[in-house]
Write an enzyme that holds these catalytic residues in place. Structure first.
Site, PDB file in Angstrom:
ATOM      1  N   HIS A   1      15.743   1.733  41.039  1.00  0.00           N
ATOM      2  CA  HIS A   1      17.196   1.502  41.022  1.00  0.00           C
ATOM      3  C   HIS A   1      17.754   1.784  39.629  1.00  0.00           C
ATOM      4  O   HIS A   1      17.639   0.971  38.720  1.00  0.00           O
ATOM      5  CB  HIS A   1      17.502   0.052  41.430  1.00  0.00           C
ATOM      6  CG  HIS A   1      18.970  -0.236  41.566  1.00  0.00           C
ATOM      7  ND1 HIS A   1      19.516  -0.818  42.691  1.00  0.00           N
ATOM      8  CD2 HIS A   1      20.012  -0.031  40.737  1.00  0.00           C
ATOM      9  CE1 HIS A   1      20.825  -0.957  42.529  1.00  0.00           C
ATOM     10  NE2 HIS A   1      21.154  -0.482  41.334  1.00  0.00           N
TER      11      HIS A   1
ATOM     12  N   ASP B   1      18.586  -0.381  36.617  1.00  0.00           N
ATOM     13  CA  ASP B   1      19.999  -0.381  36.983  1.00  0.00           C
ATOM     14  C   ASP B   1      20.816   0.380  35.945  1.00  0.00           C
ATOM     15  O   ASP B   1      21.022   1.572  36.061  1.00  0.00           O
ATOM     16  CB  ASP B   1      20.503  -1.814  37.174  1.00  0.00           C
ATOM     17  CG  ASP B   1      21.818  -1.896  37.930  1.00  0.00           C
ATOM     18  OD1 ASP B   1      22.208  -0.884  38.528  1.00  0.00           O
ATOM     19  OD2 ASP B   1      22.450  -2.963  37.923  1.00  0.00           O
TER      20      ASP B   1
ATOM     21  N   GLU C   1      26.691  -8.398  44.432  1.00  0.00           N
ATOM     22  CA  GLU C   1      26.426  -8.440  42.989  1.00  0.00           C
ATOM     23  C   GLU C   1      27.475  -9.336  42.355  1.00  0.00           C
ATOM     24  O   GLU C   1      28.404  -8.890  41.683  1.00  0.00           O
ATOM     25  CB  GLU C   1      26.461  -7.024  42.396  1.00  0.00           C
ATOM     26  CG  GLU C   1      26.031  -7.003  40.937  1.00  0.00           C
ATOM     27  CD  GLU C   1      26.055  -5.595  40.339  1.00  0.00           C
ATOM     28  OE1 GLU C   1      26.301  -4.631  41.071  1.00  0.00           O
ATOM     29  OE2 GLU C   1      25.830  -5.494  39.121  1.00  0.00           O
TER      30      GLU C   1
ATOM     31  N   GLN D   1      30.921   2.909  44.756  1.00  0.00           N
ATOM     32  CA  GLN D   1      31.040   1.753  43.854  1.00  0.00           C
ATOM     33  C   GLN D   1      32.330   0.970  44.026  1.00  0.00           C
ATOM     34  O   GLN D   1      32.334  -0.251  43.952  1.00  0.00           O
ATOM     35  CB  GLN D   1      30.942   2.235  42.405  1.00  0.00           C
ATOM     36  CG  GLN D   1      31.383   1.190  41.390  1.00  0.00           C
ATOM     37  CD  GLN D   1      30.327   0.853  40.401  1.00  0.00           C
ATOM     38  OE1 GLN D   1      29.986   1.653  39.550  1.00  0.00           O
ATOM     39  NE2 GLN D   1      29.792  -0.334  40.513  1.00  0.00           N
TER      40      GLN D   1
ATOM     41  N   HIS E   1      21.103   4.317  37.573  1.00  0.00           N
ATOM     42  CA  HIS E   1      22.325   5.121  37.762  1.00  0.00           C
ATOM     43  C   HIS E   1      22.303   6.263  36.755  1.00  0.00           C
ATOM     44  O   HIS E   1      22.848   6.127  35.649  1.00  0.00           O
ATOM     45  CB  HIS E   1      23.569   4.249  37.559  1.00  0.00           C
ATOM     46  CG  HIS E   1      23.718   3.174  38.584  1.00  0.00           C
ATOM     47  ND1 HIS E   1      24.606   3.271  39.629  1.00  0.00           N
ATOM     48  CD2 HIS E   1      23.069   1.993  38.752  1.00  0.00           C
ATOM     49  CE1 HIS E   1      24.513   2.179  40.385  1.00  0.00           C
ATOM     50  NE2 HIS E   1      23.579   1.393  39.862  1.00  0.00           N
TER      51      HIS E   1
ATOM     52  N   HIS F   1      24.176  -1.843  47.194  1.00  0.00           N
ATOM     53  CA  HIS F   1      24.423  -2.904  46.230  1.00  0.00           C
ATOM     54  C   HIS F   1      25.041  -4.056  47.030  1.00  0.00           C
ATOM     55  O   HIS F   1      26.119  -3.891  47.606  1.00  0.00           O
ATOM     56  CB  HIS F   1      25.410  -2.452  45.163  1.00  0.00           C
ATOM     57  CG  HIS F   1      24.836  -1.521  44.150  1.00  0.00           C
ATOM     58  ND1 HIS F   1      24.291  -0.310  44.484  1.00  0.00           N
ATOM     59  CD2 HIS F   1      24.719  -1.640  42.805  1.00  0.00           C
ATOM     60  CE1 HIS F   1      23.861   0.282  43.372  1.00  0.00           C
ATOM     61  NE2 HIS F   1      24.113  -0.501  42.338  1.00  0.00           N
TER      62      HIS F   1
HETATM   63 ZN   LIG Z   1      23.093  -0.547  40.471  1.00  0.00          ZN
END
Ligand SMILES: [Zn+2]
Length: 411
Positions: A56, A309, A213, A152, A58, A210
């Protein structure tokens, strides 16, 4: 023979082993192999394991903080907002450059499989896909990158993201992502989840969202995702990242949701770097840790891994693309210190993460691809404790990186 590794210390084995590699595959593992080989490495009793997996990250966002030196971020919402400023300047070349730095670090640190989310929204457009796809192509001879299409900023909140998600899958994204908590109402979150499952079914793709979070127990999309997976029979094909709200629920509801997660064969990825920084941020003492219920999930038989992440971006200003460093951080965040828990941390960056990425051809076993790392360590605890040098990183039987730190003590 392509490669012969002599005197390897292998996990769960007392005796040192030799490892024979031919045609990129592990052909034999036993003591005292005698054979000619193009390359012979004497591991001298150092630990030899499978290479690492980063499940995981980005890669479209990494290193963006270098472009925003004055960014001030307190909450997750701040991070998304400030990141949007950088997003306006995204280009394929910039993503290739910023991400390339991280991919090279990952390789040097022994990571040869990566799953990367890419933002898809009205600001990012589709350039994130093109940039990370270019990265995937540029490094395909050494590292395997899976791309997750990730909305996102939501799908109901940002309807163009639906088209971008579909377009990314058409262009070749591997996995369908999601962010169902980032909608205005629970009904919209449910519609978000349904959209993602519909798209995944269309492409017969796995899902990696996701989920929740947030440290706010109001958000209950983990249960929605588990229910959807069970209802559609998408068992063992769904991963949820973060799931921080699970830690904020009362124990009774948390146990109820964990049971559903286990029933759905879902996997969980906790991301301690970002979650330790951004969750519980508004708490007075005691400040919550913000990571999900790792031990309770493990006790329920759920596969749990951890990821970097964010790295040098608005969400998290540090990060070294270093799985052993992450294992150390996760040990602290999840309080995993018993011998079996320390072994489990190592499984999480190797065999357990392989389950999430669906890697059938992975592992230190005869017949599997020879992706390995030789560490300057005698055992797992030492490797995690000292962030041991990756003496050799081996991809398909070929050495792709070497590290040996030199320290001179002037005493
Ligand atoms: Zn993430």
């Amino acid at each position: 023979m392509q490669l012969l590794i002599k005197n390897a210390r292998i996990r769960h084995k007392k005796e040192w082993m030799d490892i024979a590699v031919e045609g990129g595959k592990i052909m034999d593992i036993r003591p005292g192999i005698v054979s000619e080989a193009e390359e012979v490495i004497d591991a001298e009793g150092h630990l030899v394991t499978s290479s690492f997996i980063e499940p995981h990250i980005h890669l479209d966002k990494v290193n963006v903080l270098d472009e925003l030196p004055d960014a001030k971020v307190v909450t997750l919402e701040d991070a998304i907002e400030v990141q949007a400023i950088a997003k306006k300047n995204y280009s394929e070349e910039r993503i290739l450059k910023r991400g390339g730095d991280v991919v090279r670090r990952e390789i040097a640190n022994g990571t040869l499989h990566i799953r990367s989310h890419i933002d898809l929204d009205d600001v990012a457009g589709i350039v994130t896909y093109d940039g990370v796809a270019a990265l995937k192509e540029a490094y395909k001879d050494t590292v395997d990158i899976q791309i997750v299409a990730f909305p996102q900023v939501g799908l109901m909140k940002c309807p163009v993201a639906k088209e971008l998600m579909a377009e990314a899958m058409r262009r070749g994204a591997d996995v369908v992502g999601g962010m169902p908590a980032n909608e205005n109402t629970p009904d919209d979150s449910r519609a978000h989840v349904k959209f993602c499952f519909d798209l995944a079914e269309k492409y017969d793709a796995d899902i990696d969202m996701h989920v929740d979070e947030t440290d706010d127990p109001f958000y209950r999309t983990l249960e929605m995702v588990a229910d959807e997976a069970i209802a559609r029979g998408y068992i063992g094909r769904v991963t949820a990242g973060h799931t921080c709200a699970l830690a904020a629920y009362d124990d009774h509801y948390a146990a109820y949701v964990i049971e559903k997660v286990a029933k759905a064969g879902m996997r969980i990825i906790t991301n301690p770097p970002t979650n330790l920084m951004l969750e519980g941020r508004m708490d007075k003492q005691p400040i919550r840790r913000g990571i999900t219920r790792v031990k309770e999930l493990l006790d329920a038989g759920v596969t749990v891994c951890f990821g970097q992440d964010n790295l040098n971006d608005t969400f998290y200003p540090f990060g070294a693309a270093n799985s052993l460093q992450l294992a150390n951080l996760t040990a602290h965040a999840a309080q995993m210190t018993a011998p079996d828990e320390i072994e489990k941390l190592y499984d999480m960056i190797t065999t357990e993460a392989a389950k999430i990425l669906g890697l059938g051809d992975y592992g230190l076993e005869v017949g599997k691809t020879a992706d390995m790392v030789i560490l300057s360590a005698q055992d797992i605890r030492e490797a995690i404790r000292l962030d041991s040098d990756r003496l050799y990183v081996i991809h398909k039987g070929k050495v792709v990186a070497k590290t040996k730190r030199e320290v001179s003590l002037m005493i």
